[in-house]
Design an enzyme around this catalytic site. Structure first.
Site, PDB file in Angstrom:
ATOM      1  N   SER A 145     -36.619 -28.392  -3.838  1.00  0.00           N
ATOM      2  CA  SER A 145     -37.822 -28.608  -3.049  1.00  0.00           C
ATOM      3  C   SER A 145     -37.442 -29.410  -1.816  1.00  0.00           C
ATOM      4  O   SER A 145     -36.465 -30.180  -1.842  1.00  0.00           O
ATOM      5  CB  SER A 145     -38.876 -29.386  -3.846  1.00  0.00           C
ATOM      6  OG  SER A 145     -39.932 -29.843  -3.012  1.00  0.00           O
ATOM      7  N   TYR A 162     -40.935 -35.979  -9.367  1.00  0.00           N
ATOM      8  CA  TYR A 162     -40.644 -34.720  -8.688  1.00  0.00           C
ATOM      9  C   TYR A 162     -39.551 -34.937  -7.642  1.00  0.00           C
ATOM     10  O   TYR A 162     -38.573 -34.183  -7.576  1.00  0.00           O
ATOM     11  CB  TYR A 162     -41.920 -34.180  -8.039  1.00  0.00           C
ATOM     12  CG  TYR A 162     -41.809 -32.775  -7.503  1.00  0.00           C
ATOM     13  CD1 TYR A 162     -41.732 -31.687  -8.367  1.00  0.00           C
ATOM     14  CD2 TYR A 162     -41.820 -32.513  -6.129  1.00  0.00           C
ATOM     15  CE1 TYR A 162     -41.652 -30.388  -7.883  1.00  0.00           C
ATOM     16  CE2 TYR A 162     -41.732 -31.226  -5.636  1.00  0.00           C
ATOM     17  CZ  TYR A 162     -41.655 -30.160  -6.527  1.00  0.00           C
ATOM     18  OH  TYR A 162     -41.569 -28.884  -6.041  1.00  0.00           O
TER      19      TYR A 162
END
Length: 258
Positions: A145, A162
């Protein structure tokens, strides 16, 4: 030149293939000519993707699988090999985003993020790489990401597990790339920014305040459109990237530049 991106005769395995970026990529693989093994927790979702792939004239096999469970992953990879004969491409896409900072989230949520985002890639790679080594060929693409390298102070977007788990994906990608290049295996990562998927549709895309701020900060002035990650994935999965190794390609409309 077009032949460089042709995946005819190839077999791709996609985790998290039932929805979002995984489903889009699985169908893109089929459009490029590949047969596809579909791994996901939701059988109904991968059944739908399977039908779309078969409508394109390619084969698809489904495995309802928790990719954090080693025995289930092993069985799923064996099923793909037994049914489709070989595996040329592995797209490690399965992932989750758990909201919260280190001062507010639970240890259980932290572990869940790392299990899904990192451990799953270890497990699928563990059972695919020996096969690729035997054939002296393989293309592994790990979905990280942009948030592996960019963070956000907006409360809606604080996801420390994350950030850190996707950063770990980059370390895993580099390590695998160095170790397995000698076997004809390339390992690279992609870093998508904001796409509308099942994971973001009911959170980030429902916040007008967040979208306004995101669009203002992005050079592209908008989130990504459906399918805009597929070209990068196909490139890294094809012979067009035969000498690309251990790289991280960010697909974010330039957002990480500012």
């Amino acid at each position: 030149m077009n032949n460089l991106f042709d995946l005819s005769g190839k077999v791709a395995v996609v985790t998290g293939a039932g929805s979002g970026l995984g489903a889009d990529a699985a169908i893109a693989y089929a459009k490029a000519g590949a047969d596809v093994g579909l791994l996901d927790l939701q059988q109904e979702n991968i059944d739908r993707v399977k039908k779309e792939i078969e409508a394109l004239g390619c084969k698809a096999i489904t495995a309802c699988c928790d990719v954090t469970d080693e025995q289930l992953v092993k069985s799923a990879i064996e099923l793909v090999l037994d049914t489709l004969g070989h595996i040329d491409i592995l797209l490690n896409n399965a992932g989750i985003a758990v909201r919260g900072g280190v001062d507010s989230m639970t240890a259980e949520d932290w572990d869940k993020a790392f299990d899904t985002n990192v451990k799953s890639m270890f497990l699928t790679s563990k059972y695919v790489i020996p096969h690729m080594k035997e054939r002296c060929y393989g293309k592994i693409v790990n979905v990280a990401s942009v948030n592996a390298v960019v963070a956000d102070k907006n409360d809606l977007f604080i996801r420390h597990s994350y950030n850190s788990s996707k950063a770990a994906v980059l370390g895993l990608t580099k390590g695998m790339a160095c170790s397995y290049a000698q076997y004809g295996i390339t390992v690279n990562a992609v870093g998508p920014a904001l796409f509308e998927t099942e994971m973001t549709a009911n959170t980030l895309f429902k916040s007008e305040e967040f979208l306004k701020a995101y669009n203002a900060a992005s050079p592209a002035g908008r989130p990504a459109k459906k399918g805009e990650l597929n070209g990068t994935i196909i490139y890294l999965s094809s012979d067009a990237s035969s000498y690309v190794q251990g790289q991280f390609i960010i697909v974010d409309g330039g957002g990480s530049l500012v």
